[in-house]
Design a protein around this motif. Structure first.
Motif, PDB file in Angstrom:
ATOM      1  N   GLY A  76     -26.141  -2.715  -9.181  1.00 42.58           N
ATOM      2  CA  GLY A  76     -27.224  -1.709  -8.954  1.00 42.58           C
ATOM      3  C   GLY A  76     -28.391  -2.300  -8.173  1.00 42.58           C
ATOM      4  N   GLU A  77     -28.290  -3.331  -7.560  1.00 43.77           N
ATOM      5  CA  GLU A  77     -29.389  -3.938  -6.461  1.00 43.77           C
ATOM      6  C   GLU A  77     -29.742  -3.060  -5.674  1.00 43.77           C
ATOM      7  OE1 GLU A  77     -31.962  -6.490  -5.918  1.00 43.77           O
ATOM      8  OE2 GLU A  77     -30.262  -7.155  -7.472  1.00 43.77           O
ATOM      9  N   LYS A  78     -31.276  -2.769  -5.561  1.00 40.34           N
ATOM     10  CA  LYS A  78     -31.716  -1.726  -4.432  1.00 40.34           C
ATOM     11  C   LYS A  78     -32.687  -2.824  -3.577  1.00 40.34           C
ATOM     12  CE  LYS A  78     -30.928   2.609  -6.337  1.00 40.34           C
ATOM     13  NZ  LYS A  78     -31.015   3.822  -5.881  1.00 40.34           N
ATOM     14  N   VAL A  79     -32.645  -2.374  -2.421  1.00 42.34           N
ATOM     15  CA  VAL A  79     -33.827  -3.028  -1.420  1.00 42.34           C
ATOM     16  C   VAL A  79     -34.754  -1.981  -0.944  1.00 42.34           C
ATOM     17  CG1 VAL A  79     -33.938  -3.879   0.851  1.00 42.34           C
ATOM     18  CG2 VAL A  79     -31.885  -4.343  -0.429  1.00 42.34           C
ATOM     19  N   LYS A  80     -36.147  -2.526  -1.038  1.00 46.15           N
ATOM     20  CA  LYS A  80     -37.159  -1.367  -0.595  1.00 46.15           C
ATOM     21  C   LYS A  80     -37.186  -1.808   1.017  1.00 46.15           C
ATOM     22  CE  LYS A  80     -39.973  -2.317  -4.729  1.00 46.15           C
ATOM     23  NZ  LYS A  80     -41.304  -2.832  -5.092  1.00 46.15           N
ATOM     24  N   ILE A  81     -37.518  -0.656   1.524  1.00 45.26           N
ATOM     25  CA  ILE A  81     -37.489  -0.362   3.157  1.00 45.26           C
ATOM     26  C   ILE A  81     -38.769   0.080   3.586  1.00 45.26           C
ATOM     27  CG2 ILE A  81     -36.611   0.360   5.201  1.00 45.26           C
ATOM     28  CD1 ILE A  81     -33.624   0.744   3.939  1.00 45.26           C
ATOM     29  N   TYR A  82     -39.464  -0.827   4.385  1.00 45.49           N
ATOM     30  CA  TYR A  82     -40.943  -0.297   4.706  1.00 45.49           C
ATOM     31  C   TYR A  82     -40.801  -0.259   6.530  1.00 45.49           C
ATOM     32  CZ  TYR A  82     -42.698  -1.769   0.432  1.00 45.49           C
ATOM     33  OH  TYR A  82     -43.051  -1.843  -1.036  1.00 45.49           O
ATOM     34  N   ASN A  83     -41.752   0.489   7.060  1.00 45.25           N
ATOM     35  CA  ASN A  83     -41.727   0.563   8.325  1.00 45.25           C
ATOM     36  C   ASN A  83     -43.168   0.554   9.166  1.00 45.25           C
ATOM     37  OD1 ASN A  83     -42.024   3.125  10.832  1.00 45.25           O
ATOM     38  ND2 ASN A  83     -40.399   1.853  11.120  1.00 45.25           N
ATOM     39  N   TRP A  84     -43.323  -0.177  10.182  1.00 41.70           N
ATOM     40  CA  TRP A  84     -44.505  -0.359  10.722  1.00 41.70           C
ATOM     41  C   TRP A  84     -45.065   0.880  11.505  1.00 41.70           C
ATOM     42  CZ3 TRP A  84     -47.814  -4.047  10.512  1.00 41.70           C
ATOM     43  CH2 TRP A  84     -48.903  -4.040  11.446  1.00 41.70           C
ATOM     44  N   ASP A  85     -46.052   1.391  11.259  1.00 38.14           N
ATOM     45  CA  ASP A  85     -46.895   2.484  11.864  1.00 38.14           C
ATOM     46  C   ASP A  85     -47.763   2.125  12.929  1.00 38.14           C
ATOM     47  OD1 ASP A  85     -48.965   1.902  10.541  1.00 38.14           O
ATOM     48  OD2 ASP A  85     -49.482   3.635   9.126  1.00 38.14           O
ATOM     49  N   GLY A  86     -47.876   0.938  13.284  1.00 39.07           N
ATOM     50  CA  GLY A  86     -48.954   0.539  14.389  1.00 39.07           C
ATOM     51  C   GLY A  86     -49.979  -0.144  13.610  1.00 39.07           C
ATOM     52  N   GLU A  87     -50.218   0.035  12.528  1.00 44.14           N
ATOM     53  CA  GLU A  87     -51.396  -0.708  11.768  1.00 44.14           C
ATOM     54  C   GLU A  87     -50.940  -1.636  10.477  1.00 44.14           C
ATOM     55  OE1 GLU A  87     -54.588   1.977  10.782  1.00 44.14           O
ATOM     56  OE2 GLU A  87     -54.484   2.699  12.977  1.00 44.14           O
ATOM     57  N   LYS A  88     -49.922  -0.768   9.784  1.00 45.84           N
ATOM     58  CA  LYS A  88     -49.399  -1.618   8.639  1.00 45.84           C
ATOM     59  C   LYS A  88     -47.996  -1.125   8.278  1.00 45.84           C
ATOM     60  CE  LYS A  88     -51.207   2.040   5.070  1.00 45.84           C
ATOM     61  NZ  LYS A  88     -51.835   2.282   4.045  1.00 45.84           N
ATOM     62  N   TYR A  89     -47.312  -1.534   7.151  1.00 45.25           N
ATOM     63  CA  TYR A  89     -45.942  -1.204   7.085  1.00 45.25           C
ATOM     64  C   TYR A  89     -46.042  -0.156   5.710  1.00 45.25           C
ATOM     65  CZ  TYR A  89     -43.579  -4.953   9.208  1.00 45.25           C
ATOM     66  OH  TYR A  89     -43.138  -5.557  10.359  1.00 45.25           O
ATOM     67  N   ARG A  90     -45.469   0.924   5.942  1.00 48.79           N
ATOM     68  CA  ARG A  90     -45.503   2.029   5.090  1.00 48.79           C
ATOM     69  C   ARG A  90     -44.001   2.214   4.207  1.00 48.79           C
ATOM     70  NH1 ARG A  90     -49.503   5.746   5.578  1.00 48.79           N
ATOM     71  NH2 ARG A  90     -50.915   5.332   7.529  1.00 48.79           N
ATOM     72  N   PHE A  91     -44.101   2.274   3.058  1.00 44.57           N
ATOM     73  CA  PHE A  91     -42.891   2.311   2.198  1.00 44.57           C
ATOM     74  C   PHE A  91     -42.102   3.917   2.584  1.00 44.57           C
ATOM     75  CE2 PHE A  91     -40.954   3.805  -1.951  1.00 44.57           C
ATOM     76  CZ  PHE A  91     -40.122   2.561  -1.810  1.00 44.57           C
ATOM     77  N   LEU A  92     -40.867   3.568   3.081  1.00 44.03           N
ATOM     78  CA  LEU A  92     -40.005   4.562   3.230  1.00 44.03           C
ATOM     79  C   LEU A  92     -39.098   4.903   1.947  1.00 44.03           C
ATOM     80  CD1 LEU A  92     -38.633   3.873   6.728  1.00 44.03           C
ATOM     81  CD2 LEU A  92     -40.389   5.507   6.004  1.00 44.03           C
ATOM     82  N   GLY A  93     -38.589   4.005   1.312  1.00 38.62           N
ATOM     83  CA  GLY A  93     -38.012   4.360   0.106  1.00 38.62           C
ATOM     84  C   GLY A  93     -36.969   3.217  -0.353  1.00 38.62           C
ATOM     85  N   ARG A  94     -35.980   3.384  -1.256  1.00 35.72           N
ATOM     86  CA  ARG A  94     -34.966   2.310  -1.540  1.00 35.72           C
ATOM     87  C   ARG A  94     -33.829   2.827  -1.159  1.00 35.72           C
ATOM     88  NH1 ARG A  94     -38.783   2.544  -5.463  1.00 35.72           N
ATOM     89  NH2 ARG A  94     -39.929   0.792  -6.225  1.00 35.72           N
ATOM     90  N   GLU A  95     -32.836   1.633  -0.794  1.00 40.99           N
ATOM     91  CA  GLU A  95     -31.550   2.002  -0.708  1.00 40.99           C
ATOM     92  C   GLU A  95     -30.790   1.003  -1.218  1.00 40.99           C
ATOM     93  OE1 GLU A  95     -29.906   4.279   0.865  1.00 40.99           O
ATOM     94  OE2 GLU A  95     -31.562   5.190   2.173  1.00 40.99           O
ATOM     95  N   ARG A  96     -29.331   1.565  -1.897  1.00 40.01           N
ATOM     96  CA  ARG A  96     -28.460   0.554  -2.613  1.00 40.01           C
ATOM     97  C   ARG A  96     -28.079  -0.460  -1.711  1.00 40.01           C
ATOM     98  NH1 ARG A  96     -25.351   4.031  -5.323  1.00 40.01           N
ATOM     99  NH2 ARG A  96     -26.791   3.966  -7.076  1.00 40.01           N
ATOM    100  N   LEU A  97     -28.010  -1.795  -2.241  1.00 45.50           N
ATOM    101  CA  LEU A  97     -27.134  -2.637  -1.475  1.00 45.50           C
ATOM    102  C   LEU A  97     -25.928  -3.046  -2.111  1.00 45.50           C
ATOM    103  CD1 LEU A  97     -27.867  -5.395   0.095  1.00 45.50           C
ATOM    104  CD2 LEU A  97     -28.502  -6.623  -2.262  1.00 45.50           C
ATOM    105  N   ARG A  98     -24.682  -2.979  -1.027  1.00 39.95           N
ATOM    106  CA  ARG A  98     -23.615  -3.043  -1.338  1.00 39.95           C
ATOM    107  C   ARG A  98     -22.999  -4.266  -0.828  1.00 39.95           C
ATOM    108  NH1 ARG A  98     -24.501   2.446  -0.211  1.00 39.95           N
ATOM    109  NH2 ARG A  98     -23.568   4.099  -1.923  1.00 39.95           N
ATOM    110  N   LYS A  99     -21.707  -4.502  -1.467  1.00 37.99           N
ATOM    111  CA  LYS A  99     -21.243  -5.742  -1.101  1.00 37.99           C
ATOM    112  C   LYS A  99     -19.825  -5.177  -0.583  1.00 37.99           C
ATOM    113  CE  LYS A  99     -19.898 -10.503  -2.178  1.00 37.99           C
ATOM    114  NZ  LYS A  99     -19.889 -11.335  -3.083  1.00 37.99           N
ATOM    115  N   ILE A 100     -19.563  -5.330   0.694  1.00 34.36           N
ATOM    116  CA  ILE A 100     -18.316  -5.132   1.201  1.00 34.36           C
ATOM    117  C   ILE A 100     -17.484  -6.204   2.060  1.00 34.36           C
ATOM    118  CG2 ILE A 100     -17.228  -3.490   3.040  1.00 34.36           C
ATOM    119  CD1 ILE A 100     -19.502  -1.525   2.665  1.00 34.36           C
ATOM    120  N   ASN A 101     -16.473  -6.745   1.386  1.00 33.60           N
ATOM    121  CA  ASN A 101     -15.661  -7.661   2.069  1.00 33.60           C
ATOM    122  C   ASN A 101     -16.412  -8.990   2.131  1.00 33.60           C
ATOM    123  OD1 ASN A 101     -13.461  -6.218   2.164  1.00 33.60           O
ATOM    124  ND2 ASN A 101     -14.015  -5.512   4.287  1.00 33.60           N
TER     125      ASN A 101
END
Length: 90
Positions: free
Chosen positions: A2-27
């Motif tokens: 159930g691990e999730k990663v928070k993703i932020y994006n740089w807008d030119g001045e600061k990082y803005r929160f976009l959302g969370r995505e699931r962290l999966r383990k594949i091979n």
């Protein structure tokens, strides 16, 4: 896992929160797939990923694969994982 990663994006001045995505383990590889909606909300190609402190402590310096559509970037697991990725369909 159930691990999730928070993703932020740089807008030119600061990082803005976009959302969370699931962290999966594949091979034995940890993978984060960023959805198209987050790619559409992005201002730039610079991203910042945050995983939980427990995950970072347990898996520090292991590899993590960040996918933005078909674009892929490898990152070492750290507290603040910065990367450049252009959301791509190819």
């Amino acid at each position: 896992m159930g691990e999730k990663v928070k993703i932020y994006n740089w807008d030119g001045e600061k990082y803005r929160f976009l959302g969370r995505e699931r962290l999966r383990k594949i091979n034995d590889t940890y993978v984060v797939n960023m959805r198209e909606r987050m790619g559409d909300m992005s201002f730039t190609t610079r991203y910042l990923l945050y995983a939980s402190a427990g995950f970072v402590k347990k898996h520090r310096y292991e590899n993590l694969l960040f996918r933005a559509g078909k674009s892929e970037t490898w990152l070492p697991v750290e507290e603040r994982m910065q990367t450049e990725a252009l959301f791509s369909y190819r």
